[in-house]
Design a protein around this motif. Sequence first.
Motif, PDB file in Angstrom:
ATOM      1  N   ILE A 150       0.848  -1.198   0.000  1.00  0.00           N
ATOM      2  CA  ILE A 150       0.000   0.000   0.000  1.00  0.00           C
ATOM      3  C   ILE A 150       0.886   1.252   0.000  1.00  0.00           C
ATOM      4  N   PHE A 151       1.945   1.213   0.776  1.00  0.00           N
ATOM      5  CA  PHE A 151       2.921   2.323   0.781  1.00  0.00           C
ATOM      6  C   PHE A 151       3.471   2.530  -0.629  1.00  0.00           C
ATOM      7  N   VAL A 152       3.865   1.422  -1.250  1.00  0.00           N
ATOM      8  CA  VAL A 152       4.455   1.491  -2.594  1.00  0.00           C
ATOM      9  C   VAL A 152       3.466   2.118  -3.573  1.00  0.00           C
ATOM     10  N   ARG A 153       2.214   1.725  -3.465  1.00  0.00           N
ATOM     11  CA  ARG A 153       1.195   2.268  -4.362  1.00  0.00           C
ATOM     12  C   ARG A 153       0.917   3.735  -4.038  1.00  0.00           C
ATOM     13  N   HIS A 154       0.802   4.034  -2.751  1.00  0.00           N
ATOM     14  CA  HIS A 154       0.468   5.399  -2.339  1.00  0.00           C
ATOM     15  C   HIS A 154       1.521   6.401  -2.831  1.00  0.00           C
ATOM     16  N   TYR A 155       2.788   6.013  -2.737  1.00  0.00           N
ATOM     17  CA  TYR A 155       3.858   6.930  -3.143  1.00  0.00           C
ATOM     18  C   TYR A 155       4.302   6.707  -4.594  1.00  0.00           C
ATOM     19  N   ASP A 156       3.647   5.799  -5.277  1.00  0.00           N
ATOM     20  CA  ASP A 156       3.948   5.522  -6.679  1.00  0.00           C
ATOM     21  C   ASP A 156       5.451   5.244  -6.861  1.00  0.00           C
ATOM     22  N   VAL A 157       5.958   4.419  -5.978  1.00  0.00           N
ATOM     23  CA  VAL A 157       7.386   4.096  -5.985  1.00  0.00           C
ATOM     24  C   VAL A 157       7.652   3.001  -7.020  1.00  0.00           C
ATOM     25  N   GLU A 158       8.741   3.168  -7.740  1.00  0.00           N
ATOM     26  CA  GLU A 158       9.123   2.153  -8.730  1.00  0.00           C
ATOM     27  C   GLU A 158       9.711   0.939  -8.013  1.00  0.00           C
ATOM     28  N   THR A 159       9.244  -0.257  -8.360  1.00  0.00           N
ATOM     29  CA  THR A 159       9.760  -1.463  -7.695  1.00  0.00           C
ATOM     30  C   THR A 159      10.121  -2.508  -8.739  1.00  0.00           C
ATOM     31  N   SER A 160      10.993  -3.420  -8.332  1.00  0.00           N
ATOM     32  CA  SER A 160      11.351  -4.472  -9.289  1.00  0.00           C
ATOM     33  C   SER A 160      10.264  -5.553  -9.241  1.00  0.00           C
ATOM     34  N   PRO A 161       9.888  -6.101 -10.405  1.00  0.00           N
ATOM     35  CA  PRO A 161       8.847  -7.142 -10.437  1.00  0.00           C
ATOM     36  C   PRO A 161       9.229  -8.348  -9.572  1.00  0.00           C
ATOM     37  N   THR A 162      10.530  -8.647  -9.467  1.00  0.00           N
ATOM     38  CA  THR A 162      10.967  -9.797  -8.662  1.00  0.00           C
ATOM     39  C   THR A 162      10.638  -9.564  -7.188  1.00  0.00           C
ATOM     40  N   ASP A 163      10.957  -8.363  -6.696  1.00  0.00           N
ATOM     41  CA  ASP A 163      10.661  -8.070  -5.291  1.00  0.00           C
ATOM     42  C   ASP A 163       9.164  -8.187  -5.018  1.00  0.00           C
ATOM     43  N   ARG A 164       8.386  -7.684  -5.948  1.00  0.00           N
ATOM     44  CA  ARG A 164       6.933  -7.743  -5.774  1.00  0.00           C
ATOM     45  C   ARG A 164       6.447  -9.192  -5.778  1.00  0.00           C
ATOM     46  N   ALA A 165       6.979  -9.993  -6.700  1.00  0.00           N
ATOM     47  CA  ALA A 165       6.547 -11.389  -6.783  1.00  0.00           C
ATOM     48  C   ALA A 165       6.933 -12.153  -5.518  1.00  0.00           C
ATOM     49  N   LEU A 166       8.121 -11.881  -4.997  1.00  0.00           N
ATOM     50  CA  LEU A 166       8.545 -12.545  -3.754  1.00  0.00           C
ATOM     51  C   LEU A 166       7.598 -12.150  -2.623  1.00  0.00           C
ATOM     52  N   ALA A 167       7.270 -10.849  -2.566  1.00  0.00           N
ATOM     53  CA  ALA A 167       6.366 -10.374  -1.509  1.00  0.00           C
ATOM     54  C   ALA A 167       4.990 -11.024  -1.639  1.00  0.00           C
ATOM     55  N   ILE A 168       4.491 -11.120  -2.869  1.00  0.00           N
ATOM     56  CA  ILE A 168       3.166 -11.729  -3.084  1.00  0.00           C
ATOM     57  C   ILE A 168       3.185 -13.199  -2.656  1.00  0.00           C
ATOM     58  N   GLY A 169       4.258 -13.895  -3.007  1.00  0.00           N
ATOM     59  CA  GLY A 169       4.387 -15.307  -2.622  1.00  0.00           C
ATOM     60  C   GLY A 169       4.330 -15.475  -1.113  1.00  0.00           C
TER      61      GLY A 169
END
Lengths: 262, 192
Positions: A150-169
Motif C-alpha cells: 500500500i505504501f508502494v502504491r500510495h507513493y507511486d514508488v518504482e519497484t522491481s517485479p521480482t521483489d513484488r513477486a517474492l512479496a506476493i508469494g
Amino acid sequence: MIESAQVQNILWAANVSLGLILALLLIVRRDYRVYPAFSSYVLVNLIQALLLFLGTYRWGLSTFALWLMGSLTQSIVLIARALAVAEICCRLLSRYSGVWALARRVLLLLAGIVFSYSILLARHDWRLVFQSAHRAMELSIASIIVTLLIFVRHYDVETSPTDRALAIGFCLYSCFAVLNITLLERFLDDYADLWNLLGAFAFLGSLSLWTWTLRKPQSRTEPRQILLPSGVYQSLTPEINLRLRLLNEQLSRFWPAEANHS
Amino acid sequence: MSPFFYFFFGFVAVLLALLFWSLLSPKKNAHSSLDAAAFQGSDRRHVTYLSQIHRALAPADSEFVASHGSVKLAHRVRKERRRVALLYLSSVQDDFQKLLKLAGVIAVLSPEVGAVQEFERLWLSLQFSLRCQMIRIRLHCGFAALHELSGLSRMVSGFAVRMETAIAELGERAALATELTSSLDSRGVRPR
C-alpha cells in the motif's frame, strides 16, 4: 484411488524438488548476493524437509519426538521467513530514506499489534501453543506485506517485479497458513491430515511463483536515488496540505447543502 | 462457533482484498499526470473554463427553456448540464490529484518526512474521494437541482483561484521545479 498419504508424499517430493531447483538457481546465478536472507530461507526449508524425513524414518509418524523436532525446526523456518520479508521490505523502500523511515515505524507497530492480538484471540490449549504463535507470526507477515505494498502504491514508488513477486508469494502463503491453522484449531485431529496436505500445496504454489520469478538473473546494483534538500519537504508539504484541506472543506460545504435541498 | 474463528477469516479476506487493490496500477489520467507545466501555471488548467461552465449552469437558462421550450428540450438540456457538471467534478478531482501527486513526489524524494503531514494527506484524500463519489452518485441519479450545480461551480471558483496561486508560487521556485523534473525523469515518473 490415490490415498491421502500418497498425495502427501507426492507433494512433499514436489516441494523438495522445486526447493532444490530454486536453491540451485540462486546459487548458479549468484542471486544469493542480491537476496541473502531469502536464499537462507530457501536453504533452511530444505534442511527442515531433510530433518523431518530422517525423523519420520527414525521415530515414525505421530510421535512426540517428531512433533518436537517439527516445532523446533518450524520456529527456525519462521524466523528465516521473517528475515526474508524484512529484506524484501528493505529492497522495496529503503532507497527513499524519508518514506522508508516512516514505513519502518508503521510496519513494526502494526506487526506488534497484530501479533499480540492474534495471541490473545487464540484458544488456550497447550497442544496448540505452537500453532497459535505460528498463526500470529503469519498474520503479522501478511499484514506487513500488504501495508508495504500500500505504501508502494500510495507513493507511486518504482519497484522491481521480482521483489513484488517474492512479496506476493510470502503474503499468499501466510494468508493461507492463517486459515489452515484456524481450521486446525477448530477441528483438531479430524483436520490434521488435510491440514498437512493443504499446507504443502500452498507452499508449492509460493515456491512455483518464486522459481518462475527468479528464472532470470537479478541485477545487484540499484540505481542511486537523488534526494531533494531536506528543507524542501518542510517548506512545501504543509503548504500543499493546507491547500488540500481547503479543497476538501469547500467540497464538504457543498455536500450538506445539496443533501438539504433534495 | 467462536466469533474469533470468523475473525481470522475476515481479517484474511480484508488482507487479500487490500493486496489485490495495492497491486492494481493506479488509474492513469492524462490530466492528473505531474509534469513540468504543473509548476509553470499552464493556462490549460480546468479552472480557466470556469466562467463558461458557470454560465452553462445558470438557473435562469433552465427556467427559460422550461417555460418556452418543449418538455423534451428541457429534459435534454438538464441531461447535458448534468454531464457538464460531472465533467467538472472530474476536473476538480484532477486538480486535487495533481496536488497529491506533487506532495507524494516531494515526500519520496525527501530525506525526512513527517508522519503527521503524511497521515493528514492520506486522510484528506480519502475524505475527498468519498465526497466526490457521493456527489457523483447524486448527480447520476438526478437528485441535485441545477441551481445546486451552480453552487458547485461557485465553490470550485473559490479554491481554483487559491490553486492557481499555489501552483504559481511553486512555479516561481524555478530551481526546485528543475530539480523535481529531473528527479522525476530519473525515477521514471512519466513526464508529459
